[in-house]
Enzyme design. Structure first.
Site, PDB file in Angstrom:
ATOM      1  N   CYS A   1      -6.324   2.172  -8.012  1.00  0.00           N
ATOM      2  CA  CYS A   1      -7.770   2.271  -8.235  1.00  0.00           C
ATOM      3  C   CYS A   1      -8.178   3.721  -7.997  1.00  0.00           C
ATOM      4  O   CYS A   1      -7.999   4.244  -6.893  1.00  0.00           O
ATOM      5  CB  CYS A   1      -8.529   1.356  -7.288  1.00  0.00           C
ATOM      6  SG  CYS A   1     -10.325   1.647  -7.304  1.00  0.00           S
TER       7      CYS A   1
ATOM      8  N   CYS B   1     -16.631  -0.548  -8.033  1.00  0.00           N
ATOM      9  CA  CYS B   1     -15.777  -1.045  -9.112  1.00  0.00           C
ATOM     10  C   CYS B   1     -15.196  -2.407  -8.728  1.00  0.00           C
ATOM     11  O   CYS B   1     -15.327  -2.863  -7.594  1.00  0.00           O
ATOM     12  CB  CYS B   1     -14.648  -0.048  -9.393  1.00  0.00           C
ATOM     13  SG  CYS B   1     -13.477   0.088  -8.012  1.00  0.00           S
TER      14      CYS B   1
ATOM     15  N   ASP C   1      -0.319   5.183   0.812  1.00  0.00           N
ATOM     16  CA  ASP C   1      -0.604   6.153   1.873  1.00  0.00           C
ATOM     17  C   ASP C   1      -0.804   5.445   3.208  1.00  0.00           C
ATOM     18  O   ASP C   1      -1.614   4.515   3.324  1.00  0.00           O
ATOM     19  CB  ASP C   1      -1.852   6.963   1.525  1.00  0.00           C
ATOM     20  CG  ASP C   1      -1.712   7.713   0.206  1.00  0.00           C
ATOM     21  OD1 ASP C   1      -0.621   7.658  -0.388  1.00  0.00           O
ATOM     22  OD2 ASP C   1      -2.696   8.338  -0.240  1.00  0.00           O
TER      23      ASP C   1
ATOM     24  N   ASP D   1      -1.652  -0.545   5.810  1.00  0.00           N
ATOM     25  CA  ASP D   1      -2.028  -0.077   7.149  1.00  0.00           C
ATOM     26  C   ASP D   1      -3.497  -0.293   7.474  1.00  0.00           C
ATOM     27  O   ASP D   1      -3.910  -0.079   8.613  1.00  0.00           O
ATOM     28  CB  ASP D   1      -1.689   1.415   7.304  1.00  0.00           C
ATOM     29  CG  ASP D   1      -2.501   2.289   6.365  1.00  0.00           C
ATOM     30  OD1 ASP D   1      -2.577   1.971   5.155  1.00  0.00           O
ATOM     31  OD2 ASP D   1      -3.075   3.295   6.821  1.00  0.00           O
TER      32      ASP D   1
ATOM     33  N   ASP E   1       0.848  -1.192   0.000  1.00  0.00           N
ATOM     34  CA  ASP E   1       0.000   0.000   0.000  1.00  0.00           C
ATOM     35  C   ASP E   1       0.887   1.247   0.000  1.00  0.00           C
ATOM     36  O   ASP E   1       2.059   1.196   0.390  1.00  0.00           O
ATOM     37  CB  ASP E   1      -0.903  -0.048   1.235  1.00  0.00           C
ATOM     38  CG  ASP E   1      -1.794   1.167   1.351  1.00  0.00           C
ATOM     39  OD1 ASP E   1      -2.385   1.569   0.327  1.00  0.00           O
ATOM     40  OD2 ASP E   1      -1.875   1.725   2.458  1.00  0.00           O
TER      41      ASP E   1
ATOM     42  N   CYS F   1     -11.894  -3.030  -8.988  1.00  0.00           N
ATOM     43  CA  CYS F   1     -10.456  -2.912  -8.728  1.00  0.00           C
ATOM     44  C   CYS F   1     -10.125  -2.321  -7.360  1.00  0.00           C
ATOM     45  O   CYS F   1      -8.960  -2.309  -6.960  1.00  0.00           O
ATOM     46  CB  CYS F   1      -9.775  -2.084  -9.823  1.00  0.00           C
ATOM     47  SG  CYS F   1     -10.417  -0.413 -10.038  1.00  0.00           S
TER      48      CYS F   1
END
EC number: 3.1.3.15
Length: 363
Positions: A101, A109, A19, A138, A17, A111
């Site tokens: 995404c 969606c 952020d 996170d 990931d 994704c």
């Protein structure tokens, strides 16, 4: 199809990931939309370098709500993102792919994490080593993504599960494996632990064969558990052959991608009987066996099964193996062969660094 990865070549991949994991996620608006908001998480770059050095490949997987809409213009995203990528690259961190995404949650969606749309190619093209790959993020949605992909996950938390701890957990997994092999003739379970020298339990139903397998583990300096239920009322053929295949397969799995190992082993002890073994963990099965026996059996084990054991072992481990024995006593010659195999394995599986010992980049 992803051009960076080769189909049907399973590799160690970390799906990471962005952020809140690689960089701080702003508390106020959850958007890194200008350079002033770009702050890296503690120890992230050293940890990623360690993981890369160990053979992990990195893929970024991120939900970016409304990217490209008035609420989050593309140019606002690009400036800090591109700077982040430049900094990572300048320090030697390479992301093979960046998967994003751009949708809001209510758009439903396919994704958005934890759905599998972003990683579909990785799952369908055979890119992933499911035993060693992982998701790092996170949020609980990252954990859910890992569960959906069938790989482990680490929920990053700066205080309790930071980057050093995650890297340690991924890098310090023991070199062990368990293989269960069940056929109409045999039911076999083998566990090997290459970094544990304690004594294991070996029970094949063939006393002399048990003793020989114990020689491999003892002289190889690793723990091996073997339990065999075979059709010994007929003969020892299936039990010996299938056990050799299972042990070789378990060793191959325990070695993983073989990064850092010595790869080659050689042993030539001289007693009443001379045994010689040359071993290359090449990934290519080949056997050259040179030994003659006068007796039909040693203990309860047929001597004709000795070369068969080594051939099946080489097939299971996918190694190049040259073994030979000379002497006057068949018992001593057979024992010498199993001892030198253990000694050669001890040398070959020893970790000497973190480089893959192959000019091809794969073993």
């Amino acid at each position: 199809m992803n051009p960076v990865f080769t189909p049907n070549v399973a590799q160690k991949i970390l799906f990471i990931d962005r952020d809140g994991t690689l960089i701080e996620e702003p508390v106020t608006d959850k958007q890194v939309d200008n350079l002033a908001k770009l702050v890296f998480e503690p120890q992230v770059i050293p940890a990623l370098l360690r993981l890369q050095k160990a053979g992990f490949r990195l893929v970024m997987v991120s939900n970016q709500d409304g990217l490209g809409t008035p609420s989050f213009p593309q140019e606002d995203f690009d400036a800090p993102h591109n700077m982040m990528m430049q900094i990572l690259s300048s320090q030697g961190v390479k992301f093979e792919d960046v998967l994003i995404c751009p949708h809001f949650n209510d758009e439903n969606c396919s994704c958005r994490k934890p759905k599998l749309g972003l990683v579909k190619d990785f799952l369908t093209q055979g890119f992933i080593d499911f035993t060693q790959s992982a998701v790092i993020g996170d949020r609980h949605t990252d954990v859910e993504l890992g569960n959906a992909m069938g790989i482990i996950s680490f929920q990053y938390q700066r205080g309790s599960l930071g980057w050093n701890a995650i890297a340690d957990a991924l890098l310090n997994k023991g070199r062990s494996a368990t293989v269960v092999r069940t056929t109409k003739e045999t039911d076999i379970r083998v566990t090997v632990d290459l970094d544990n020298a304690s004594k294991g339990t070996i029970n094949t139903g063939i006393g002399f064969f048990d003793h020989m397998l114990d020689q491999i583990a003892t002289h190889g300096n690793f723990k091996m558990e073997v339990n065999v239920d075979g059709d010994l009322e007929i003969d020892d053929h299936h039990s010996v052959e299938d056990t050799a295949l299972a042990i070789g397969d378990a060793l191959r799995q325990a070695l993983g991608d073989k990064r850092g190992i010595a790869r080659f082993g050689f042993s030539l002890p001289m007693d009443e009987a001379k045994g010689e073994c040359l071993l290359d963990l090449s990934g290519r099965p080949f056997i050259k066996f040179a030994a003659q026996f006068e007796r039909e059996k040693v203990g309860e084990m047929a001597t004709e099964m000795v070369p068969h054991f080594f051939r099946s072992f080489a097939d299971g481990l996918r190694c190049t193996l040259h073994v030979a024995a000379e002497g006057d006593n068949d018992h001593h010659k057979v024992e010498a062969l199993f001892k030198v195999l253990g000694r050669a394995l001890r040398q070959a599986v020893k970790v000497e660094g973190d480089v893959l010992p192959s000019s091809k980049g794969v073993l």
